[in-house]
Design a protein around this motif. Structure first.
Motif, PDB file in Angstrom:
ATOM      1  N   GLU A 297     -47.254   1.170 -28.937  1.00 19.75           N
ATOM      2  CA  GLU A 297     -46.985   0.082 -29.872  1.00 19.75           C
ATOM      3  C   GLU A 297     -48.139  -0.114 -30.847  1.00 19.75           C
ATOM      4  O   GLU A 297     -47.934  -0.404 -32.027  1.00 19.75           O
ATOM      5  N   ASN A 298     -49.362   0.055 -30.366  1.00 23.28           N
ATOM      6  CA  ASN A 298     -50.525  -0.086 -31.244  1.00 23.28           C
ATOM      7  C   ASN A 298     -50.450   0.898 -32.399  1.00 23.28           C
ATOM      8  O   ASN A 298     -50.668   0.543 -33.567  1.00 23.28           O
TER       9      ASN A 298
ATOM     10  N   TYR B 101     -43.400 -13.241 -33.374  1.00 22.68           N
ATOM     11  CA  TYR B 101     -43.845 -12.666 -32.110  1.00 22.68           C
ATOM     12  C   TYR B 101     -45.344 -12.386 -32.172  1.00 22.68           C
ATOM     13  O   TYR B 101     -45.881 -12.076 -33.240  1.00 22.68           O
TER      14      TYR B 101
ATOM     15  N   VAL C 180     -48.537  -0.106 -24.382  1.00 23.40           N
ATOM     16  CA  VAL C 180     -49.563  -0.764 -25.199  1.00 23.40           C
ATOM     17  C   VAL C 180     -50.086   0.192 -26.265  1.00 23.40           C
ATOM     18  O   VAL C 180     -50.214  -0.172 -27.439  1.00 23.40           O
TER      19      VAL C 180
ATOM     20  N   VAL D 252     -44.495 -10.444 -36.915  1.00 24.80           N
ATOM     21  CA  VAL D 252     -45.326 -10.060 -35.766  1.00 24.80           C
ATOM     22  C   VAL D 252     -46.779 -10.202 -36.185  1.00 24.80           C
ATOM     23  O   VAL D 252     -47.178  -9.669 -37.231  1.00 24.80           O
TER      24      VAL D 252
ATOM     25  N   VAL E 298     -43.294  -5.315 -27.590  1.00 25.35           N
ATOM     26  CA  VAL E 298     -42.626  -6.297 -28.433  1.00 25.35           C
ATOM     27  C   VAL E 298     -41.575  -5.622 -29.307  1.00 25.35           C
ATOM     28  O   VAL E 298     -40.644  -6.261 -29.787  1.00 25.35           O
TER      29      VAL E 298
ATOM     30  N   SER F 159     -48.639 -10.159 -30.858  1.00 23.14           N
ATOM     31  CA  SER F 159     -49.048  -8.876 -30.287  1.00 23.14           C
ATOM     32  C   SER F 159     -50.475  -8.574 -30.711  1.00 23.14           C
ATOM     33  O   SER F 159     -50.789  -8.597 -31.907  1.00 23.14           O
TER      34      SER F 159
ATOM     35  N   ASN G 234     -51.688  -5.845 -30.696  1.00 25.72           N
ATOM     36  CA  ASN G 234     -51.681  -4.542 -31.357  1.00 25.72           C
ATOM     37  C   ASN G 234     -51.662  -4.666 -32.880  1.00 25.72           C
ATOM     38  O   ASN G 234     -51.655  -3.662 -33.580  1.00 25.72           O
ATOM     39  N   CYS G 235     -51.647  -5.907 -33.382  1.00 25.98           N
ATOM     40  CA  CYS G 235     -51.688  -6.138 -34.828  1.00 25.98           C
ATOM     41  C   CYS G 235     -53.119  -6.220 -35.355  1.00 25.98           C
ATOM     42  O   CYS G 235     -53.329  -6.566 -36.519  1.00 25.98           O
TER      43      CYS G 235
END
Length: 622
Positions: A456-457, A553, A453, A514, A368, A555, A557-558
């Protein structure tokens, strides 16, 4: 009491003058004495014209033996209105001429303030020159009114001033209230103590000079250190000579880094054809079957490229490198002599998904971050120091002839050093034996997707532990907004996050929201207010979801520590650095051997930093 520094001795007299003040005189600068090419100005800084003081008339003796020019000729500072900062230039030389006038040549620096004052001098707007000096010894002059000649005096700085301190006399001087001076009669043959009047503490000129020199040495050493670290010695030398600040040099280094092309850092010089011919599957098969001579020979080009990459970057791979040339520029094109979808022209034999993007493009496509517009620095080499600002400077309105209040932004230095991120994928034996471009693309895309993945995490919620980067969530200075309801940002929370950025003048750049899917879903099901129960915080019926006018957005990963977070900020302030060593492939044929699979692990160097922490606000559960 004779040894105290706050007395001016009067030779051959029973008087001594007690003062702790620095004296000043003003002169007029001639525009014809400006050397545009050298940025120098010749000026007169002293003469024997009498000046009235409250202890009598003062004359500065201009015999060479009476004037201590050591400080001026040791690169004394050129100042503005006698303020210690900023230093706008230096005194290149000073002398006493036969016409009993002290003259000097000064050179302007190249800082913003120096350029501003220099332009005013050239335009004839600033033409008042003033010096600061101390008197060590005076002689009393026989006259009807008290008069004294300074036979040992010392100038130590030259200033350009806006307005003479006292325009009522022929030569400007500092205001009389600044010279609280007392004349004391000495009684040399008697031991009875004299009555003394103690004044305000004296200005320690030597200490001031020492502080100025210390600041200048610190500025030079810091710029040199940054220049050496980033191999920009010539740029560092230029900024030192021009009198530029450390933060200015940091920003220049960042711009240099951002404009570097990754191919120029660790590329090994593959031709476009060689780049296209590099096969991921060949090197994976060879690593999985080290005893198979044919597979080793088939991957001879790939192994040679890996060795060249290792030699170029100075790092040995754990398996084999996919070179930086391939990582940043691999392009496989469709075969022009076959038409997809037409049986007679071989349509059933041509892959419809060819390798049309390089590895970095695929990595971005699975993040993202690519939509948020973060700052990317690719192809880095060694540690990188990124300058940032934790708090801004403040502007002021200034009264006429008044000095502006000094305000300095707080600069921070973020150091990025490549941290190894690993992602793995399992490939079946039959798939690995294929030579299709589709399979090449599949293997590359799987590694890129898994890396994306994980990268971004950590860019969002990494806490710096276990050799991982520190992400936005754990960066010191980021605003954390506590929610009233777990995992459910209410309208008041959204407004509070917006306000946090607005109050820090951070509503600029690539602003976006996000959030974890749970947090976003809860917002879709929660009304903005009880009055408007049919209007949700986040409208679930539109494809382009927005909050406070900015895109939203989703994700996963948040999620951090079981908390579903929502981020709002200027994503341009988040810097992701990747290192140009290539991608290290490690092949494990044993772990999945019972299932007939081969495990491929890709290792990649990456790190994050946040340039301006106050550009982000993040929710946290109660």
């Amino acid at each position: 009491m004779e040894e105290e520094q706050n007395y001016i001795e009067v030779k051959d007299s029973d008087l001594r003058i007690e003062t702790e003040e620095t004296f000043k005189r003003n002169f007029t600068l001639n525009r014809n004495d400006i050397n545009i090419d050298n940025r120098t100005v010749s000026l007169a800084f002293s003469s024997e014209i009498p000046v009235e003081r409250n202890f009598g008339s003062e004359v500065l003796d201009h015999n060479e033996s009476s004037v201590r020019l050591g400080r001026l000729n040791s690169s004394a500072p050129l100042l503005v209105n006698h303020e210690l900062e900023p230093v706008i230039g230096i005194v290149e030389s000073a002398r006493i001429d036969t016409d009993k006038v002290g003259r000097a040549t000064v050179r302007f620096g190249n800082s913003d303030k120096a350029n501003e004052i220099y332009q005013d001098v050239k335009d004839g707007i600033r033409n008042q020159v003033s010096i600061g000096y101390r008197i060590h010894t005076m002689e009393k002059i026989e006259a009807d009114e008290p008069a004294f000649r300074a036979v040992d005096w010392e100038p130590f700085e030259i200033s350009l001033v806006s307005v003479p301190a006292d325009p009522t006399v022929g030569v400007g001087r500092a205001s009389e209230e600044n010279f609280k001076t007392t004349i004391i009669e000495k009684e040399p043959k008697m031991d009875t103590p004299t009555v003394e009047v103690r004044e305000e503490p004296a200005i320690d000129v030597s200490k001031i000079q020492e502080e100025i020199q210390k600041k200048e040495l610190n500025r030079i050493s810091e710029i040199e250190a940054y220049g050496n670290e980033h191999e920009e010695k010539e740029l560092a030398r230029e900024y030192i000579v021009d009198g530029r600040t450390v933060p200015e040099f940091q920003c220049a280094i960042l711009e240099k880094i951002a404009n570097r092309k990754p191919e120029t850092v660790h590329e090994i010089g593959l031709t476009p054809k060689e780049t296209r011919n590099f096969s991921w599957l060949k090197i994976i098969r060879a690593l999985a079957n080290p005893a198979d001579r044919k597979m080793q020979e088939d991957a001879s080009f790939e192994f040679e490229a890996s060795r060249a990459q290792a030699q170029k970057s100075g790092i040995d791979p754990q398996g084999a490198f996919v070179p930086a040339d391939v990582i940043y520029g691999q392009k496989l094109q469709e075969r022009a002599d076959l038409i997809v979808g037409t049986d007679s022209l071989g349509g059933y034999t041509v892959q419809t998904d060819v390798l049309a993007q390089n590895f970095i493009d695929v990595l971005r496509a699975n993040m993202v971050f690519s939509q948020l517009g973060i700052t990317e620095l690719n192809g880095l080499n060694g540690k990188v120091s990124i300058p940032g600002i934790s708090s801004g400077s403040t502007a002021y309105w200034v009264a006429e002839n008044s000095a502006i209040t000094e305000s300095t932004p707080t600069f921070i230095a973020r150091t990025m050093d490549g941290k190894t991120c690993g992602a793995m994928t399992d490939i079946s034996r039959n798939l690995m034996l294929q030579s299709s471009m589709d399979v090449e693309a599949f293997v590359r895309n799987e590694i890129a997707r898994n890396l994306a993945v994980e990268i971004e995490n950590k860019g969002l919620v990494g806490d710096g532990s276990s050799n991982a980067p520190t992400g936005v969530n754990s960066t010191t200075g980021v605003t954390h907004e506590a929610l009233a309801t777990a995992d459910t940002p209410l309208q008041a929370d959204i407004v509070a996050m917006w306000k946090a950025l607005a109050s820090n003048n951070a509503l600029r750049g690539n602003l976006a929201w996000v959030g974890a899917s749970t947090a976003l879903a809860n917002m879709m099901a929660t009304p903005r207010t009880a009055t408007y129960g049919d209007i949700m915080i986040l409208d679930p019926n539109v494809s382009d979801m927005r909050l406070m006018g900015h895109s939203v957005y989703a994700s996963e990963n948040c999620v951090f520590g079981g908390v579903n977070k929502l981020f709002f900020g200027d994503w341009e302030s988040l810097v992701m650095g990747t290192w140009g060593n290539g991608l290290d492939l490690i092949v494990d044929p044993y772990t999945g051997s019972s299932a007939g699979t081969t495990r491929v692990v890709g290792l990649y160097l990456v790190d994050f930093c946040v340039r301006t922490p106050k550009s982000f606000a993040i929710t946290t559960n109660p």
